[in-house]
Motif scaffolding. Structure first.
Motif, PDB file in Angstrom:
ATOM      1  N   GLU A 161       0.848  -1.188   0.000  1.00 26.92           N
ATOM      2  CA  GLU A 161       0.000   0.000   0.000  1.00 26.92           C
ATOM      3  C   GLU A 161       0.883   1.237   0.000  1.00 26.92           C
ATOM      4  O   GLU A 161       1.968   1.233   0.572  1.00 26.92           O
ATOM      5  N   GLY A 162       0.416   2.280  -0.637  1.00 24.19           N
ATOM      6  CA  GLY A 162       1.182   3.524  -0.671  1.00 24.19           C
ATOM      7  C   GLY A 162       0.552   4.506  -1.631  1.00 24.19           C
ATOM      8  O   GLY A 162      -0.547   4.275  -2.165  1.00 24.19           O
ATOM      9  N   SER A 163       1.232   5.605  -1.873  1.00 23.39           N
ATOM     10  CA  SER A 163       0.728   6.607  -2.803  1.00 23.39           C
ATOM     11  C   SER A 163       0.694   6.028  -4.215  1.00 23.39           C
ATOM     12  O   SER A 163       1.343   5.022  -4.500  1.00 23.39           O
ATOM     13  N   GLN A 164      -0.044   6.692  -5.101  1.00 25.49           N
ATOM     14  CA  GLN A 164      -0.125   6.214  -6.471  1.00 25.49           C
ATOM     15  C   GLN A 164       1.247   6.204  -7.127  1.00 25.49           C
ATOM     16  O   GLN A 164       1.580   5.301  -7.907  1.00 25.49           O
ATOM     17  N   GLU A 165       2.071   7.187  -6.797  1.00 28.72           N
ATOM     18  CA  GLU A 165       3.424   7.261  -7.352  1.00 28.72           C
ATOM     19  C   GLU A 165       4.243   6.043  -6.940  1.00 28.72           C
ATOM     20  O   GLU A 165       4.951   5.438  -7.764  1.00 28.72           O
ATOM     21  N   ILE A 166       4.136   5.658  -5.682  1.00 26.57           N
ATOM     22  CA  ILE A 166       4.876   4.496  -5.190  1.00 26.57           C
ATOM     23  C   ILE A 166       4.358   3.220  -5.836  1.00 26.57           C
ATOM     24  O   ILE A 166       5.137   2.349  -6.247  1.00 26.57           O
TER      25      ILE A 166
ATOM     26  N   GLY B 167       7.295   5.106   3.553  1.00 32.30           N
ATOM     27  CA  GLY B 167       6.045   5.362   2.872  1.00 32.30           C
ATOM     28  C   GLY B 167       5.428   4.172   2.184  1.00 32.30           C
ATOM     29  O   GLY B 167       4.293   4.269   1.667  1.00 32.30           O
TER      30      GLY B 167
END
Length: 255
Positions: A50-55, A251
């Motif tokens: 799980e993480g930001s869309q960028e990650i 992150g």
């Protein structure tokens, strides 16, 4: 004469039945003795990211599946050789005979771990073999934690009785160290054929925090142990369990 023989047989049977109701659990290594061991391990894992869309896009670009599933198995044959005793202390050698399913299998086979046994506790100090320094350090640390976990203080038990023991387990993971506590409850199930059979129930808890990384986890397991009364050692030990880990690394959340 027949009556005397019958009485003796009945009395002998009573003693035998009484003797099989309880044991003195004393797991100990003896000097000048060899203990051959075969350890098999099967592991399956599933990692969810799980993480930001960028990650998440970065992980996808690197070919990382979400979730990532894997299965591994290994088999290790080794022998523990103990030396001449000096009071309550004697030297030990752990010799790796054959290894399958390990990244360092070829190099690990033939390696020897040295140490000593003092008051039935192992203290491992060195490794010889075609292994690099980091692998030797990880091997020493993992083995030390494993044998610390297997140490069981002397107990007098009757069939149906239980005792619980907490043991720390330290697992090096590259630059990090995972610290876990394994709580095991041993219940004496029965005694038959010179063997004491135990049921095991385990609880796992862990918490590790390194700069930039948070890790926690918990789980449970079950198992069995067969204790050889005459040889004062276990002849079989099996456990199966599950552990749920939660990690946050810069992150990226993994569970």
């Amino acid at each position: 004469m027949k009556n005397l023989i019958l009485t003796a047989l009945v009395f002998g049977s009573m003693l035998s039945a009484t003797a099989q109701d309880k044991i003195k659990l004393t797991i100990k290594y003896k000097p000048q003795t060899s203990y051959k061991q075969t350890a098999t391990q099967e592991t399956s894992s599933e990692v969810i990211y799980e993480g930001s869309q960028e990650i998440m896009d970065m992980l996808a670009a690197q070919g990382v599946s979400n979730p990532t599933k894997s299965k591994e198995s290994s088999k290790t044959e080794s022998v523990i050789v103990t030396g001449v005793a000096n009071k309550d202390e004697f030297p030990i050698q752990i010799k790796y005979l054959a290894v399958e399913g390990n990244d360092n299998a070829e190099k690990l086979a033939g390696a020897i771990v040295y140490g000593k046994n003092k008051a039935q506790k192992f203290k491992l100090d060195s490794v010889t073999g075609d292994l690099d320094g980091m692998v030797k350090e990880m091997l020493l640390s993992t083995l030390q934690s494993t044998y610390d976990q297997l140490f069981i203080p002397e107990k007098n038990l009757k069939v149906g009785e239980s005792f619980t023991q907490d043991q720390p387990l330290v697992i090096p993971l590259g630059p990090m160290t995972m610290e876990m506590v394994i709580r095991t409850t041993y219940t004496l199930k029965n005694i038959t054929g010179g063997k004491a059979n135990f049921d095991l129930v385990q609880l796992y808890t862990m918490s590790t925090e390194v700069e930039g990384t948070e890790m926690s986890g918990s789980g449970e397991g079950t198992g069995s142990m067969v204790y050889d009364i005459a040889n004062e050692f276990y002849s079989d030990l099996n456990t199966i369990g599950g552990l749920t880990l939660n990690m946050n690394i810069q992150g990226i959340k993994m569970s």
